[in-house]
Each structure stands twice: as structure tokens, then as C-alpha cells.
Write a protein that holds these residues in place. Structure first.
Motif, mmCIF file in Angstrom:
data_model
loop_
_atom_site.group_PDB
_atom_site.id
_atom_site.type_symbol
_atom_site.label_atom_id
_atom_site.label_comp_id
_atom_site.label_asym_id
_atom_site.label_seq_id
_atom_site.Cartn_x
_atom_site.Cartn_y
_atom_site.Cartn_z
ATOM 1 N N ILE A 268 0.850 -1.200 0.000
ATOM 2 C CA ILE A 268 0.000 0.000 0.000
ATOM 3 C C ILE A 268 0.885 1.249 0.000
ATOM 4 N N ASP A 269 1.854 1.276 0.896
ATOM 5 C CA ASP A 269 2.694 2.476 1.022
ATOM 6 C C ASP A 269 3.450 2.742 -0.284
ATOM 7 N N ARG A 270 3.932 1.678 -0.915
ATOM 8 C CA ARG A 270 4.665 1.852 -2.183
ATOM 9 C C ARG A 270 3.747 2.427 -3.261
ATOM 10 N N GLU A 271 2.529 1.876 -3.356
ATOM 11 C CA GLU A 271 1.584 2.354 -4.370
ATOM 12 C C GLU A 271 1.211 3.825 -4.145
ATOM 13 N N ILE A 272 1.002 4.176 -2.880
ATOM 14 C CA ILE A 272 0.635 5.576 -2.589
ATOM 15 C C ILE A 272 1.817 6.489 -2.928
ATOM 16 N N GLN A 273 3.016 6.043 -2.581
ATOM 17 C CA GLN A 273 4.218 6.831 -2.897
ATOM 18 C C GLN A 273 4.322 7.071 -4.405
ATOM 19 N N GLU A 274 3.996 6.036 -5.177
ATOM 20 C CA GLU A 274 4.072 6.186 -6.644
ATOM 21 C C GLU A 274 3.131 7.285 -7.125
ATOM 22 N N VAL A 275 1.939 7.322 -6.544
ATOM 23 C CA VAL A 275 0.985 8.376 -6.943
ATOM 24 C C VAL A 275 1.544 9.735 -6.535
ATOM 25 N N LEU A 276 2.077 9.820 -5.318
ATOM 26 C CA LEU A 276 2.611 11.112 -4.854
ATOM 27 C C LEU A 276 3.736 11.581 -5.768
ATOM 28 N N GLN A 277 4.616 10.644 -6.144
ATOM 29 C CA GLN A 277 5.748 11.018 -7.002
ATOM 30 C C GLN A 277 5.271 11.413 -8.403
ATOM 31 N N SER A 278 4.201 10.748 -8.878
ATOM 32 C CA SER A 278 3.726 11.032 -10.245
ATOM 33 C C SER A 278 2.939 12.346 -10.306
ATOM 34 N N THR A 279 2.394 12.743 -9.150
ATOM 35 C CA THR A 279 1.461 13.888 -9.031
ATOM 36 C C THR A 279 0.248 13.772 -9.974
ATOM 37 N N MET A 280 -0.044 12.559 -10.410
ATOM 38 C CA MET A 280 -1.278 12.323 -11.195
ATOM 39 C C MET A 280 -2.361 11.935 -10.195
ATOM 40 N N PHE A 281 -3.011 12.931 -9.627
ATOM 41 C CA PHE A 281 -3.936 12.650 -8.526
ATOM 42 C C PHE A 281 -5.345 12.313 -8.984
ATOM 43 N N ILE A 282 -5.696 12.794 -10.159
ATOM 44 C CA ILE A 282 -7.042 12.546 -10.705
ATOM 45 C C ILE A 282 -6.881 11.799 -12.027
ATOM 46 N N GLY A 283 -7.566 10.675 -12.175
ATOM 47 C CA GLY A 283 -7.424 9.886 -13.411
ATOM 48 C C GLY A 283 -6.028 9.295 -13.504
ATOM 49 N N GLY A 284 -5.616 8.939 -14.701
ATOM 50 C CA GLY A 284 -4.261 8.429 -14.902
ATOM 51 C C GLY A 284 -4.172 6.921 -14.776
ATOM 52 N N PRO A 285 -2.922 6.403 -14.800
ATOM 53 C CA PRO A 285 -2.732 4.951 -14.927
ATOM 54 C C PRO A 285 -3.277 4.123 -13.768
ATOM 55 N N LYS A 286 -3.225 4.622 -12.553
ATOM 56 C CA LYS A 286 -3.720 3.799 -11.424
ATOM 57 C C LYS A 286 -5.227 3.549 -11.561
ATOM 58 N N VAL A 287 -5.949 4.580 -11.966
ATOM 59 C CA VAL A 287 -7.404 4.439 -12.113
ATOM 60 C C VAL A 287 -7.713 3.504 -13.296
ATOM 61 N N ASN A 288 -6.962 3.671 -14.396
ATOM 62 C CA ASN A 288 -7.189 2.798 -15.560
ATOM 63 C C ASN A 288 -6.886 1.345 -15.236
ATOM 64 N N ILE B 112 -4.776 2.064 -3.889
ATOM 65 C CA ILE B 112 -5.059 1.206 -2.726
ATOM 66 C C ILE B 112 -5.911 0.005 -3.158
ATOM 67 N N LEU B 113 -6.901 0.287 -3.981
ATOM 68 C CA LEU B 113 -7.787 -0.795 -4.449
ATOM 69 C C LEU B 113 -7.027 -1.781 -5.331
ATOM 70 N N ASN B 114 -6.029 -1.303 -6.083
ATOM 71 C CA ASN B 114 -5.220 -2.221 -6.897
ATOM 72 C C ASN B 114 -4.474 -3.222 -6.022
ATOM 73 N N VAL B 115 -4.069 -2.788 -4.834
ATOM 74 C CA VAL B 115 -3.390 -3.712 -3.909
ATOM 75 C C VAL B 115 -4.415 -4.667 -3.283
ATOM 76 N N LYS B 116 -5.587 -4.138 -2.965
ATOM 77 C CA LYS B 116 -6.535 -4.950 -2.195
ATOM 78 C C LYS B 116 -7.362 -5.923 -3.042
ATOM 79 N N LEU B 117 -7.608 -5.573 -4.303
ATOM 80 C CA LEU B 117 -8.474 -6.441 -5.123
ATOM 81 C C LEU B 117 -7.973 -7.893 -5.189
#
Ligand code: PLP
Length: 371
Positions: A15-35, A239-244
Motif C-alpha cells: 500500500i505504502d509503495r503504491e501511494i508513494q508512486e501516486v505522490l511522485q507522479s502527481t497524477m492525482f485525478i485519473g491516470g494509470p492507477k485508475v485505468n 489502494i484498491l489495486n493492492v486490495k483487489l
């Protein structure tokens, strides 16, 4: 009632790694994690389209908007459910028509649905309450017979399977014109804030829902319909990508806890263990017992458990038609099963982290009340 902390600690590094990736990417809305989440969810549910959105209530609203329901249209809902199901109906100027439910499964019944149909009925919202499917095959047949839309409220049953008489199984949420779900933290698949999604196998409905969820926009700054702003943000998707991938294990763990409860409580004459829908698996969003002796005695049990440090909740103490906000839709009278359930049900802790030690404390506590 839930233990989100232990569950988080078990998957913390991912979870922490995935959240860090979002923070580093600054893609907070939409983007690859949501896709990625959308694609993984489509594969898991075996459904053509998943449309992530901001929460389960929005998912229901967007579904009704995408289906083109108009003010005055009637929508059939169970009277024994969480308020969100009917709230969006009222919000859109539609009319909730509340029906009774089955005493054993707590779900809407095909007979009650058919009896509630009028010339103004446009849609049915079966709620898969507490973690098992409503009896969808006859409900879908009724919908087809009368030309009605079906919107499954799957907020509490993500991961459950419904088996049709031909033998094939379909995930709940993937059977109606739309399925709607919630990723509220305590749900079987929960994120760490609000989240939700719609599901559909219909390309046109998927396109309409996607557009409505994004301000009715067909392309940037061109708005074809009145829409809403309802997005699943990238941190929640991560987070959901880790939990699914853990969802089936979480659900199996809930089922194991339910079996433990069943074995103990089947021997207490004043308690009725939750009934099972014969053609659905149960993912036990809630473990809900019925208790005889009236609501005062039931509430005494809740207080008794509270004093022992054991949580218990009443889902739900008031029928929808008994809520002030919905009273004006109600022609009067009461629904017998719904009334009985509101006076007799109580739910015990249910989550993925219950072990025998905790379950023994809980069941000993409940048994102590009946000694
Ligand atoms: C049956 C049901 N429908 C709808 C919702 C609404 O979901 P959300 O809280 O994500 O808006 C919930 C969640 O509590 C629910 O239990």
C-alpha cells in the motif's frame, strides 16, 4: 465491528509503495492507477465496463441518470436497506416504491417486486443486502416481461456469485442494466476514503454513465448532458489495486467467521442464524442474527455486549418508510417482515481479521446473555 488496522498492517509495504508512486507522479485525478483498477475490476467481475466514481451513492444516481429516468417515474426498492438506495431516487424527483423483503435472506423477493409494479414503474433496484445476491433470475425475468430497468445495489456483496438455473454463475453487479458498488473503507473491498463504481455490459449505457460522471462532457469543454463531478481519485485506485487480489481471501475469511458464529448460535433457541439464498454465495458484509422477544430485549443484549467491550450494531432499526425524509412517499400501513426485522436484527463484528480467539470472546459474550 471492523479491524482495518490489522488488515492494513498485513499489506502495508504494498500500500505504502503504491501511494508513494501516486505522490511522485502527481497524477492525482485519473491516470494509470485508475485505468489499471478499472481493467482489473472488469476482469474480476467478468463485466464489459466498469466506471469508477466517487462513492456508491453517486454510482446509483449516475445509473438512474444514464438510464434517462424522468421525474415521477417509479422505482421499486426494498423497505429494509441503507438509505442511499432510496435517497438518490428522491433526489432525482423519482418515486421510491418500497416493498417488503424475505425473512430469511433479508432481500427483496420476486413476488413483492411484481406486486409493486404499476404503469409508472420504470426500474427495480435489488439490493444484495449483507453480502448475498437477491434472487436475480426471476427478478430479471419480471423486468423483461414489464420492460423495466434493473440496477443492482451491490455495495454490500462485492465478490458474491449468483448461479442461474442453467448452471452458469455471474458475479453480483454484472447482471442488471447497471450494477453499483461502494468502496467505503468498511466494505468488503474498501479503500481509505470514499470510492465507488458502476458496472454494465451495455456499451451505450457505459458511455452515458462515463459522460454523466464527468460533467456531462463528451469532449473537453463540450457538455451534452447535465452531469455530476464524480471521480475515483488515483490514491484510492492505487489502494484498491493492492486490495483487489486479496478480495476472495478476505471474503473466505468472513465466511469462515460466519460458520463459527453459526455453529455456536444454532443452539440458542432465541436466535436465528442468517438464512442463505440457495443460488448465491455469501460474502458476509454483515453477520446479522434475528432475536426473539422484541426490540427492547434485543437492545438489552446490545447494551450487555457493549459493557463487555463487544460491539454490536442494528442494521437497520427503522424501515425506509418510517424515516421522516421518506414518509411522504408512503401510502400508510406497514410491511410485516420489514417491521419484524427492524425489531429483531442485530449484527456482530464481521471482517477479514477475525480469529478463533476473538470469535470465542464474542460468542461467549452473546451466550452469556442467554444463560
Ligand atoms: C446498500 C448500500 N447502498 C449504497 C451505499 C452507498 O455507498 P457510499 O457510502 O459509498 O455512498 C451503501 C454504503 O453504505 C450501502 O450499504
Amino acid at each position: 465491528m471492523v479491524d482495518l488496522k490489522t488488515q492494513y498492517q498485513r499489506i502495508q509495504s504494498d500500500i505504502d509503495r503504491e501511494i508513494q508512486e501516486v505522490l511522485q507522479s502527481t497524477m492525482f485525478i485519473g491516470g494509470p492507477k485508475v485505468n489499471t483498477f478499472r481493467e482489473k475490476m472488469e476482469a474480476y467481475l467478468g463485466v464489459k465496463h466498469v466506471i469508477p466514481c466517487a462513492n456508491g451513492t453517486d454510482a446509483l444516481q449516475i445509473a438512474m441518470m444514464a438510464l434517462g429516468l424522468q421525474p415521477g417515474d417509479e422505482v421499486i426498492v426494498p423497505a429494509f436497506t441503507y438509505v442511499a438506495t432510496a435517497e438518490v431516487i428522491g433526489l432525482l424527483g423519482l418515486v421510491p416504491v418500497m416493498t417488503d423483503v424475505d425473512q430469511e435472506t433479508f432481500n427483496i423477493t420476486p413476488a413483492q417486486v411484481e406486486a409493486a409494479i404499476t404503469p409508472r414503474t420504470k426500474a427495480i433496484v435489488p439490493v444484495h443486502l449483507f453480502g448475498q445476491s437477491a434472487d436475480m433470475e426471476p427478478i430479471l425475468a419480471i423486468a423483461e416481461k414489464y420492460g423495466l430497468f434493473v440496477i443492482e445495489d451491490n455495495a454490500q456483496a462485492i465478490g458474491a456469485d449468483y448461479t442461474f438455473s442453467g448452471g452458469h454463475s455471474v458475479k453480483t453487479g454484472a447482471m442488471g442494466h447497471f450494477g453499483c458498488t461502494s468502496f467505503f473503507p468498511s466494505k468488503n473491498l474498501g479503500c481509505y476514503g470514499d470510492g465507488g463504481a458502476l458496472m454494465t455490459n451495455d456499451d451505450d449505457l457505459a458511455a452515458a454513465a462515463r459522460m454523466i460522471a464527468n460533467h456531462g462532457q463528451s469532449r473537453q469543454y463540450y457538455h451534452d448532458k447535465i452531469g455530476v463531478n464524480s471521480r475515483l481519485d488515483a490514491i484510492q485506485a492505487a489502494i484498491l489495486n493492492v486490495k483487489l487480489p486479496h478480495l476472495d481471501t478476505y471474503n473466505a475469511s468472513r465466511r469462515g467467521a460466519a460458520m463459527y458464529y453459526d455453529n455456536v448460535f444454532a443452539n440458542i433457541p432465541d436466535l436465528k442464524i442468517p438464512g442463505r439464498q440457495h443460488n448465491s454465495t455469501h460474502v458476509f458484509h454483515q453477520y446479522t442474527l434475528r432475536m426473539s422477544g422484541g426490540s427492547e430485549r434485543r437492545d438489552d443484549l446490545k447494551t450487555y455486549l457493549q459493557e463487555l467491550g463487544i460491539p454490536a450494531m442494528i442494521y437497520y432499526p427503522v424501515p425506509l418508510y418510517g424515516q421522516e425524509a421518506f414518509a411522504h412517499y408512503w401510502p400508510g400501513g406497514t410491511l410485516p417482515v420489514t417491521e419484524d426485522l427492524c425489531h429483531s436484527v442485530f449484527s456482530l463484528p464481521m471482517h477479514s481479521e477475525l480469529n478463533e480467539e476473538i470469535l470465542k470472546v464474542i460468542t461467549d459474550g452473546v451466550c452469556g446473555f442467554f444463560k
